[in-house]
Design an enzyme around this catalytic site. Structure first.
Site, mmCIF file in Angstrom:
data_model
loop_
_atom_site.group_PDB
_atom_site.id
_atom_site.type_symbol
_atom_site.label_atom_id
_atom_site.label_comp_id
_atom_site.label_asym_id
_atom_site.label_seq_id
_atom_site.Cartn_x
_atom_site.Cartn_y
_atom_site.Cartn_z
ATOM 1 C CG HIS A 127 -1.974 -0.930 1.268
ATOM 2 N ND1 HIS A 127 -2.961 -0.980 0.522
ATOM 3 C CD2 HIS A 127 -2.251 -2.259 2.005
ATOM 4 C CE1 HIS A 127 -3.939 -1.913 0.681
ATOM 5 N NE2 HIS A 127 -3.345 -2.586 1.361
ATOM 6 N NE ARG A 194 21.369 -10.118 11.899
ATOM 7 C CZ ARG A 194 22.124 -11.162 12.302
ATOM 8 N NH1 ARG A 194 23.256 -11.592 11.787
ATOM 9 N NH2 ARG A 194 22.059 -11.713 13.339
#
Length: 231
Positions: A127, A194
């Site tokens: 959005h 990560r």
């Protein structure tokens, strides 16, 4: 309630549910399967499903196992005439755990042998927020294709964000949030995800601090003679 009656009712309910489970499963040749863009041999979708939408744009390979309460959807609604021809494509022998959601608007593509844990969410759109006078839910963001390479494992509760490109034989740890590009033969985790470990040919699986785990072979992690990868 009399224990004998309770046992009898319980037996009947469980037998009925097993019948519904088998009868409601979507497999090749069923009416529901015929509504898909393609539906490969040996593929099944467990009963009950959560949401199936835009199925003519969904293409399923062969030997796929999709669990219960899964959402597979393409487009912004059942009457969306603008959906792409191949909005959601899942390769052969993939496993999609219970309650996963794959929500496509432009393109989500899984390679072969991709396995999902439960409650994984994948979407290729988000959005907007920059119009302060318009409800967020009415601000549609751009469509950014998502790719997940063959042989990868996506852990329980992971979220794959729009634009993510995940390589081959990647492990995404449970609960991770993935965006951007993830290289082949890596382990990632966290929010945002990560790098936790990567494969270095001739060395092994190397962590961020230089620690090395050996390469293991086979389904149950048997060590080869060297434990390492040939260059």
């Amino acid at each position: 309630m009399d224990m004998g009656i309770k046992r009898l009712l319980n037996r009947g309910v469980l037998a009925g549910w097993r019948w519904l489970d088998r009868a409601g499963e979507i497999t090749p040749g069923t009416r529901a399967a015929d509504g898909f863009g393609s539906f490969g041999s040996g593929t099944s979708i467990g009963f009950p499903v959560a949401t199936l939408m835009g199925t003519r744009s969904i293409h399923l390979g062969s030997g796929i196992l999709i669990g219960r309460q899964v959402t597979l959807s393409v487009g912004y609604g059942p009457d969306d005439a603008g959906i792409p021809e191949r909005g959601l494509v899942i390769g052969d022998r993939c496993v999609i755990g219970a309650r996963c959601s794959l929500v496509a608007h432009a393109s989500i593509e899984l390679g072969d042998d991709v396995w999902f844990g439960q409650d994984v969410f994948v979407c290729d759109a988000s959005h907007g927020y920059q119009d302060p006078d318009l409800p967020i839910g009415e601000q549609f963001g751009g469509h950014l294709p998502v790719r997940i390479g063959s042989g990868s494992w996506i852990g329980h509760g992971a979220i794959i964000l729009p634009g993510a490109t995940i390589g081959r034989n990647v492990v995404v740890a449970a609960g991770s949030v993935v965006r951007g590009e993830v290289a082949d033969h890596t382990v990632v985790g966290g929010a945002p995800a990560r790098l936790l470990r990567r494969l270095e040919p001739g060395v092994g699986w190397v962590g961020p601090r230089g620690d090395v785990r050996p390469v293991l072979r086979g389904h149950f992690g048997e060590a080869d003679e060297s434990g390492f990868v040939s260059a």
